[in-house]
Enzyme design. Sequence first.
Site, PDB file in Angstrom:
ATOM      1  N   LYS B 101       0.805  -1.227   0.000  1.00 52.71           N
ATOM      2  CA  LYS B 101       0.000   0.000   0.000  1.00 52.71           C
ATOM      3  C   LYS B 101       0.836   1.274   0.000  1.00 52.71           C
ATOM      4  CE  LYS B 101      -4.246  -1.769   0.155  1.00 52.71           C
ATOM      5  NZ  LYS B 101      -5.181  -1.581  -0.990  1.00 52.71           N
ATOM      6  N   GLU B 123      -9.926   5.482   3.337  1.00 55.02           N
ATOM      7  CA  GLU B 123     -10.684   4.344   3.835  1.00 55.02           C
ATOM      8  C   GLU B 123      -9.692   3.228   4.101  1.00 55.02           C
ATOM      9  OE1 GLU B 123     -10.027   4.821   0.744  1.00 55.02           O
ATOM     10  OE2 GLU B 123      -9.388   2.837   0.070  1.00 55.02           O
ATOM     11  N   SER B 390       1.598  -9.638  -0.786  1.00 60.09           N
ATOM     12  CA  SER B 390       1.268  -8.211  -0.712  1.00 60.09           C
ATOM     13  C   SER B 390       1.410  -7.622   0.680  1.00 60.09           C
ATOM     14  CB  SER B 390      -0.143  -7.990  -1.231  1.00 60.09           C
ATOM     15  OG  SER B 390      -1.057  -8.827  -0.539  1.00 60.09           O
TER      16      SER B 390
END
Lengths: 268, 414
Positions: B101, B123, B390
């Site tokens: 991210k 969010e 990830s």
Amino acid sequence: MSVRDLSSVLAAAKAENRAALVGYLPAGFPTIGDGVRAVTAMIEGGCDIVEIGLPHSDPVLDGPVIQTADDIALRQGVRIADVLRTVKEVTAAGAPVLVMTYWNPVDRYGVERFAAELAAAGGAGAILPDLPVEEADLWRGAADKYGLATVFVVAPSNRDERLAKITAAGTGFVYAASLMGVTGTRRSVGAQAEDLVRRTRATTDLPVCVGLGVSNAEQAAEVAGFADGVIVGSAFVKRLLDAEDVETGLAGVRELAGELAKGVRSRA
Amino acid sequence: MSTQETFLPDLDGQVPSARGYFGEFGGKFVPEALVAAIDQVAEEYEKAKSDPEFAAQLNDLLVNYTGRPSALTEVKRFAEHAGGARVFLKREDLNHTGSHKINNVLGQALLTKRMGKTRVIAETGAGQHGVATATACALLDLECVVYMGEVDTQRQALNVARMRMLGADVVPVASGSRTLKDAINEAFRDWVANVDNTHYLLGTVAGPHPFPVMVRDFHRVIGVEARRQIQERTGRLPDAVVACVGGGSNAIGLFHAFIPDAGVRLVGLEAGGHGVDSGEHAATLTAGEPGVLHGSRSYVLQDEDGQIVEPYSISAGLDYPGIGPEHSWLKDSGRAEYRAVTDADAMEALRLLSRTEGIIPAIESAHALAGALELGKELGPDGLMVVNLSGRGDKDMDTAARYFGLYNGSQEGK
């Protein structure tokens, strides 16, 4: 009803040197049957035009009051067919009826099918606040075919050039959002609204109605001083939500419509 | 040095179209109140994309702060359970903050500064995007508010504490399904009201144009690095690249550089929850229909009236009823394939990687690992895969401990 009836109601209000009163309630709230009674009470109390909300699971432009009402309606299983039936039943009270909703329910139901059935139910048009002009060709085509109005929303952040583009595509009236924010009652309606109405009028001959934040006769009178119509939603929903029982809620809706109707007739 | 060129926007791309469409998917379905702000994001991003100073700033952060390029780790013991195919993990879990991210967040945070905005909202589902955003805001002195579904604040309590430690205001969202979708709804409501000083730092490749392409560009580095690394290590391109898909950001980041390589299969793994047939899942591409949610047209889990169906997954980060429009386009064009992985299979893969390789993956990434176990058996011993790891699993220890009964002394993990 059609876009023409909508226009003549707005013209009649103008001829009386007053603003039109536009009331909003979601269909299926508090129940499908009582929802019809509530909208009828709004009209009998003094609303010139009504907007019926088609409840959506993800109402990103609505504040907590309308979210709660949508939730109640959806949990009881309200369907698009019920919304259209609501439109049909309230047209008997004589006011033009618009449907206000998000784009996905219309898209999913079928654009042409929705327009055809809304027109057949006696609806005058639709307000689709998350459908910008660039994405609206399909809907506008269907609306024109069935004589329905397409009311676009304009916002204080719109530049003049964009306002012109939006108003050129709209029919019926223009919905001017009084402030930057979601639906809900506010203590005051900002100066932004008057400026937006002035800038919008410079681009179009369509009537300009102002919504978001208006909840009482005083605010209605203030907005009536510069707009062609005053739109009230959350304040009606709140009357039903806060009432101890349905009859009290319906009386509250009728009473509020009466007060607001006086407000739009006493331009500040 | 070329390996330090980490911001790699797709400057030659034919998609999306000027209006933000990947085939029939994408677009910009937003209220007028947001049009000006979204246009500003698009204009500023266009300028930044070709501004060497922006690239230099972002590259410096990605290399010296995030720790790029991320490692590519071969996992031989794990691969024994994958039909003997060779498996390499792209280690986005080793990035600062523990997931992919941060790649996107740093890019958008710099953009926020360029736009002169002082407040960032975001969010988050699993909290990884929220933590990354809170991190970048601390670094760049931006006010930060993170919306998180109430269900997720409970199952990802560690990440809530991390965000608050970093100075962010975490707002639990109690509407709807109280998960990621509702956090996005609330972020949009905030944005409409505060758009003058606020940037909505969207964390996935969904949302209105230009978010899907911009977020994709910020994550493209994953696939560009992996493509170079796997060739250096094995002398060839992989047979498949594999990633989990919630909104789709880590998957598109890995896939994008491989799209022109016709021989490389792009395989996305969705959250199958209790099984797609059970109705309790978040497998949007497997079981959804085209619709409009959160500003773009894409596959959506919805009923016949266009109401969004509440999704379910054990993984907070995949628990979303939508999907980025580029994935919908890749699915319909046949270029990528998407499968569903159940909670049970994902948790089993989580345990397996932990026990065979000493790497505890995020539950999200465990879906990709479970997919790789199955795909490896199809490819056989000559197969070669790159799987996007990830995120790391620290945040999921409470869920995993409860799932495997580790708190009451069970050795279930064995």
